[in-house]
Design a protein around this motif. Structure first.
Motif, PDB file in Angstrom:
ATOM      1  N   GLU A  96     -22.386 -12.350   2.299  1.00  0.00           N
ATOM      2  CA  GLU A  96     -21.009 -12.832   2.440  1.00  0.00           C
ATOM      3  C   GLU A  96     -20.076 -11.658   2.180  1.00  0.00           C
ATOM      4  OE1 GLU A  96     -19.783 -15.733   3.311  1.00  0.00           O
ATOM      5  OE2 GLU A  96     -21.597 -16.972   3.316  1.00  0.00           O
ATOM      6  N   PHE A  97     -19.327 -11.265   3.200  1.00  0.00           N
ATOM      7  CA  PHE A  97     -18.405 -10.147   3.058  1.00  0.00           C
ATOM      8  C   PHE A  97     -17.016 -10.545   3.516  1.00  0.00           C
ATOM      9  CE2 PHE A  97     -15.921  -6.968   5.320  1.00  0.00           C
ATOM     10  CZ  PHE A  97     -15.714  -6.021   4.320  1.00  0.00           C
ATOM     11  N   GLY A  98     -16.000 -10.073   2.788  1.00  0.00           N
ATOM     12  CA  GLY A  98     -14.643 -10.200   3.303  1.00  0.00           C
ATOM     13  C   GLY A  98     -13.638 -10.663   2.282  1.00  0.00           C
ATOM     14  N   TYR A  99     -12.393 -10.714   2.737  1.00  0.00           N
ATOM     15  CA  TYR A  99     -11.251 -11.071   1.912  1.00  0.00           C
ATOM     16  C   TYR A  99     -10.083 -11.295   2.864  1.00  0.00           C
ATOM     17  CZ  TYR A  99     -10.907  -6.031   2.670  1.00  0.00           C
ATOM     18  OH  TYR A  99     -10.901  -4.790   3.242  1.00  0.00           O
ATOM     19  N   TRP A 100      -8.970 -11.757   2.336  1.00  0.00           N
ATOM     20  CA  TRP A 100      -7.803 -11.992   3.184  1.00  0.00           C
ATOM     21  C   TRP A 100      -6.998 -10.705   3.328  1.00  0.00           C
ATOM     22  CZ3 TRP A 100      -6.672 -16.297   5.932  1.00  0.00           C
ATOM     23  CH2 TRP A 100      -5.454 -16.293   6.625  1.00  0.00           C
ATOM     24  N   VAL A 101      -6.866 -10.235   4.556  1.00  0.00           N
ATOM     25  CA  VAL A 101      -6.003  -9.093   4.851  1.00  0.00           C
ATOM     26  C   VAL A 101      -4.672  -9.658   5.331  1.00  0.00           C
ATOM     27  CG1 VAL A 101      -5.655  -7.036   6.260  1.00  0.00           C
ATOM     28  CG2 VAL A 101      -7.957  -7.613   5.451  1.00  0.00           C
ATOM     29  N   PHE A 102      -3.614  -9.359   4.606  1.00  0.00           N
ATOM     30  CA  PHE A 102      -2.308  -9.922   4.958  1.00  0.00           C
ATOM     31  C   PHE A 102      -1.866  -9.462   6.345  1.00  0.00           C
ATOM     32  CE2 PHE A 102      -2.209 -10.287   0.325  1.00  0.00           C
ATOM     33  CZ  PHE A 102      -1.859 -11.616   0.210  1.00  0.00           C
ATOM     34  N   GLU A 103      -1.159 -10.346   7.006  1.00  0.00           N
ATOM     35  CA  GLU A 103      -0.779 -10.117   8.396  1.00  0.00           C
ATOM     36  C   GLU A 103       0.317  -9.076   8.556  1.00  0.00           C
ATOM     37  OE1 GLU A 103      -1.214 -14.669   7.788  1.00  0.00           O
ATOM     38  OE2 GLU A 103      -0.760 -12.891   6.605  1.00  0.00           O
ATOM     39  N   GLY A 104       0.939  -8.675   7.453  1.00  0.00           N
ATOM     40  CA  GLY A 104       2.119  -7.828   7.540  1.00  0.00           C
ATOM     41  C   GLY A 104       3.340  -8.713   7.698  1.00  0.00           C
ATOM     42  N   GLY A 105       4.498  -8.116   7.801  1.00  0.00           N
ATOM     43  CA  GLY A 105       5.711  -8.923   7.925  1.00  0.00           C
ATOM     44  C   GLY A 105       6.168  -9.403   6.563  1.00  0.00           C
ATOM     45  N   TRP A 106       5.586 -10.510   6.091  1.00  0.00           N
ATOM     46  CA  TRP A 106       6.025 -11.052   4.799  1.00  0.00           C
ATOM     47  C   TRP A 106       5.314 -10.399   3.624  1.00  0.00           C
ATOM     48  CZ3 TRP A 106       3.384 -14.368   1.235  1.00  0.00           C
ATOM     49  CH2 TRP A 106       2.045 -14.611   1.556  1.00  0.00           C
ATOM     50  N   GLN A 107       4.111  -9.868   3.846  1.00  0.00           N
ATOM     51  CA  GLN A 107       3.418  -9.037   2.861  1.00  0.00           C
ATOM     52  C   GLN A 107       2.695  -7.919   3.596  1.00  0.00           C
ATOM     53  OE1 GLN A 107       1.380 -10.051  -0.737  1.00  0.00           O
ATOM     54  NE2 GLN A 107       1.859 -12.221  -0.477  1.00  0.00           N
ATOM     55  N   GLU A 108       2.747  -6.716   3.035  1.00  0.00           N
ATOM     56  CA  GLU A 108       2.143  -5.555   3.670  1.00  0.00           C
ATOM     57  C   GLU A 108       0.634  -5.731   3.803  1.00  0.00           C
ATOM     58  OE1 GLU A 108       1.830  -0.694   2.940  1.00  0.00           O
ATOM     59  OE2 GLU A 108       2.948  -1.995   1.554  1.00  0.00           O
ATOM     60  N   ALA A 109       0.107  -5.371   4.960  1.00  0.00           N
ATOM     61  CA  ALA A 109      -1.336  -5.452   5.199  1.00  0.00           C
ATOM     62  C   ALA A 109      -2.063  -4.370   4.404  1.00  0.00           C
ATOM     63  CB  ALA A 109      -1.639  -5.301   6.683  1.00  0.00           C
ATOM     64  N   GLN A 110      -3.318  -4.677   4.006  1.00  0.00           N
ATOM     65  CA  GLN A 110      -4.119  -3.714   3.246  1.00  0.00           C
ATOM     66  C   GLN A 110      -4.947  -2.805   4.149  1.00  0.00           C
ATOM     67  OE1 GLN A 110      -4.146  -7.198   3.029  1.00  0.00           O
ATOM     68  NE2 GLN A 110      -5.443  -7.702   1.292  1.00  0.00           N
ATOM     69  N   ARG A 111      -4.962  -3.082   5.448  1.00  0.00           N
ATOM     70  CA  ARG A 111      -5.739  -2.273   6.382  1.00  0.00           C
ATOM     71  C   ARG A 111      -4.824  -1.788   7.499  1.00  0.00           C
ATOM     72  NH1 ARG A 111     -11.201  -2.591   5.769  1.00  0.00           N
ATOM     73  NH2 ARG A 111     -11.485  -1.766   7.855  1.00  0.00           N
ATOM     74  N   PRO A 112      -5.117  -0.638   8.113  1.00  0.00           N
ATOM     75  CA  PRO A 112      -4.257  -0.137   9.186  1.00  0.00           C
ATOM     76  C   PRO A 112      -4.295  -1.029  10.417  1.00  0.00           C
ATOM     77  CG  PRO A 112      -6.238   1.218   8.951  1.00  0.00           C
ATOM     78  CD  PRO A 112      -6.214   0.283   7.785  1.00  0.00           C
ATOM     79  N   SER A 113      -3.206  -1.022  11.168  1.00  0.00           N
ATOM     80  CA  SER A 113      -3.056  -1.942  12.292  1.00  0.00           C
ATOM     81  C   SER A 113      -4.062  -1.685  13.406  1.00  0.00           C
ATOM     82  CB  SER A 113      -1.629  -1.872  12.846  1.00  0.00           C
ATOM     83  OG  SER A 113      -1.323  -0.559  13.285  1.00  0.00           O
ATOM     84  N   TRP A 114      -4.541  -0.446  13.570  1.00  0.00           N
ATOM     85  CA  TRP A 114      -5.488  -0.171  14.652  1.00  0.00           C
ATOM     86  C   TRP A 114      -6.784  -0.955  14.479  1.00  0.00           C
ATOM     87  CZ3 TRP A 114     -10.330   1.721  13.838  1.00  0.00           C
ATOM     88  CH2 TRP A 114     -10.570   2.438  12.653  1.00  0.00           C
ATOM     89  N   ASN A 115      -7.084  -1.370  13.241  1.00  0.00           N
ATOM     90  CA  ASN A 115      -8.285  -2.178  12.996  1.00  0.00           C
ATOM     91  C   ASN A 115      -8.291  -3.482  13.787  1.00  0.00           C
ATOM     92  OD1 ASN A 115      -8.908  -1.460   9.444  1.00  0.00           O
ATOM     93  ND2 ASN A 115      -9.333  -0.281  11.289  1.00  0.00           N
ATOM     94  N   TYR A 116      -7.104  -3.915  14.231  1.00  0.00           N
ATOM     95  CA  TYR A 116      -6.989  -5.213  14.896  1.00  0.00           C
ATOM     96  C   TYR A 116      -6.674  -5.081  16.383  1.00  0.00           C
ATOM     97  CZ  TYR A 116      -7.101  -6.520  10.084  1.00  0.00           C
ATOM     98  OH  TYR A 116      -7.511  -6.657   8.784  1.00  0.00           O
ATOM     99  N   ARG A 117      -6.843  -3.868  16.918  1.00  0.00           N
ATOM    100  CA  ARG A 117      -6.648  -3.632  18.350  1.00  0.00           C
ATOM    101  C   ARG A 117      -7.944  -3.057  18.928  1.00  0.00           C
ATOM    102  NH1 ARG A 117      -1.475  -1.804  16.360  1.00  0.00           N
ATOM    103  NH2 ARG A 117      -2.302   0.344  16.316  1.00  0.00           N
ATOM    104  N   SER A 118      -8.584  -3.805  19.791  1.00  0.00           N
ATOM    105  CA  SER A 118      -9.855  -3.348  20.363  1.00  0.00           C
ATOM    106  C   SER A 118      -9.666  -2.082  21.186  1.00  0.00           C
ATOM    107  CB  SER A 118     -10.480  -4.455  21.224  1.00  0.00           C
ATOM    108  OG  SER A 118      -9.578  -4.859  22.244  1.00  0.00           O
ATOM    109  N   GLU A 119      -8.493  -1.927  21.826  1.00  0.00           N
ATOM    110  CA  GLU A 119      -8.240  -0.737  22.640  1.00  0.00           C
ATOM    111  C   GLU A 119      -8.141   0.531  21.787  1.00  0.00           C
ATOM    112  OE1 GLU A 119      -4.221  -2.922  22.143  1.00  0.00           O
ATOM    113  OE2 GLU A 119      -6.362  -3.397  22.335  1.00  0.00           O
TER     114      GLU A 119
END
Length: 383
Positions: free
Chosen positions: A169-192
């Motif tokens: 079991e791996f993982g945690y909640w990465v905030f979406e940004g906007g209302w709270q800063e994300a803990q991971r860089p945005s490129w992690n969520y773009r397949s391109e």
């Protein structure tokens, strides 16, 4: 006994992983301890040059950690014959090109994973490194976690008997940004841009499974993009095109079945951000990043299914903590020391770019399984 200089070109140290694990807790820590001790009594003292695109950031880091050299010109850095090793922790998409440059410049190469976004590029870099005769390695950090080292100890001692299954079991909640800063860089969520949890994490699961429980023979995987819109580092909304959660089952050589859930959209209700439960005929163990709990068959309770009565038994109390008989060093630092010894005295070393290519291969197989909705066999890599 002498102390010798070892020039190390470090690219990508302004990022979270490159800075914290590789610069601060590895190279700086090795420097502060007096270098890496070799078999003949000599010490190799790393002399890093920090490379990055943002001159202000790189200069600040160099001053902060008393690093004498930094540059924004990687091509020029690669021409310096006094620097032996090239290390990369920048973006995955750029890695094959950077490794190729470094290998052609005669540098030994060490890098973060994944080593590429696809198997063809990974194998091409591996073949080039072998042809040029340079030494090469890739980070396999999960193997050096105290919790997983304890699982290896239990396996080697025969504690499990015949291993039956592994559940991760791996993982945690990465905030979406906007209302709270994300803990991971945005490129992690773009397949391109080379993002996606399958590409990022299945590379890890390959070496964990191969080295601890049995070589991966086939995989069945499904992924999802649960949060369709996120906010980037400039608080600008963007469309998330990469998978942020995935669920994979692996068949391993020897008959062990492993299943791993991975997610950046889950809230943690377990002992650690990653846990592995290993069940065997003689005993079971649950390990996190550092701790490991065990239950031998002689201490296994006799549960009885009865949904009509409230459960009163404390199942957690039936487990025993594995004693802390060993002091573990930082895993990233330990790997750096291993690679430096490999480069400087040809010490044995198994975590080469081939192992990195295996991770990329399994991620590709997992993505293919998701796309085609079927089991995919994992073939040997032809080098």
């Amino acid at each position: 006994m002498t102390t010798q200089r070892l020039g190390v070109i470090m690219n990508g140290v302004t990022g979270r992983m490159g800075l914290n694990q590789h610069l601060i807790r590895s190279i700086v820590a090795i420097r502060d301890q007096g270098g890496v001790l070799l078999g003949n009594g000599d010490r190799m003292m790393p002399d890093p040059i920090l490379v990055g695109r943002d001159a202000d950031k790189v200069e600040r880091l160099a001053k902060r950690f008393n690093v004498q050299r930094w540059t924004t010109d990687l091509d020029k850095a690669l021409t310096d014959k006094n620097d032996t090793i090239f290390f990369d922790a920048a973006t995955t998409q750029a890695r094959p090109t950077l490794l190729t440059k470094a290998i052609n410049a005669g540098k030994h190469v060490y890098c973060e994973k994944p080593i590429a976004t696809n198997l063809d590029e990974a194998v091409a870099v591996l073949r080039l490194a072998n042809a040029k005769g340079v030494k090469h390695g890739t980070v396999q950090d999960k193997l050096f976690l105290p919790g997983l080292k304890k699982l290896a100890f239990l396996r080697d001692s025969g504690f499990f008997g015949r291993m039956l299954s592994v559940r991760g079991e791996f993982g945690y909640w990465v905030f979406e940004g906007g209302w709270q800063e994300a803990q991971r860089p945005s490129w992690n969520y773009r397949s391109e841009d080379g993002g996606g949890i399958i590409l990022d994490m299945v590379c890890h699961w390959r070496y964990v499974l191969d080295n601890l429980f049995g070589e991966v023979e086939s995989v069945s995987c499904t992924g999802t993009t649960d949060i369709p819109e996120r906010f980037d580092e400039k608080n600008k909304k963007y469309t998330a095109t990469a998978d942020d959660s995935a669920y994979a089952t692996f068949r391993l050589k020897g008959g062990v079945i492993a299943h791993i859930n991975m997610s950046w959209v889950t809230r943690v209700y377990r002992d650690d951000l990653v846990t592995f439960q290993v069940d065997g005929t003689h005993g079971s163990a649950v390990a996190g990043l550092t701790e490991c709990m065990i239950q031998a068959r002689q201490a296994t309770p006799r549960p009885v299914w009865n949904p009509d009565e409230k459960r009163m038994h404390d199942f957690y109390a039936d487990w025993q903590k594995l004693p802390e008989n060993v002091v573990y060093d930082n895993g990233f630092k330990e790997q750096w020391e291993m690679f430096i010894r490999h480069v400087c005295e040809d010490a044995p070393y198994k975590y080469t770019l081939l192992e990195g290519a295996k991770g990329v291969q399994l991620a590709e197989c997992a993505l293919q399984s998701w796309r085609e909705r079927r089991w995919i066999d994992v073939a040997p890599i032809k080098v």
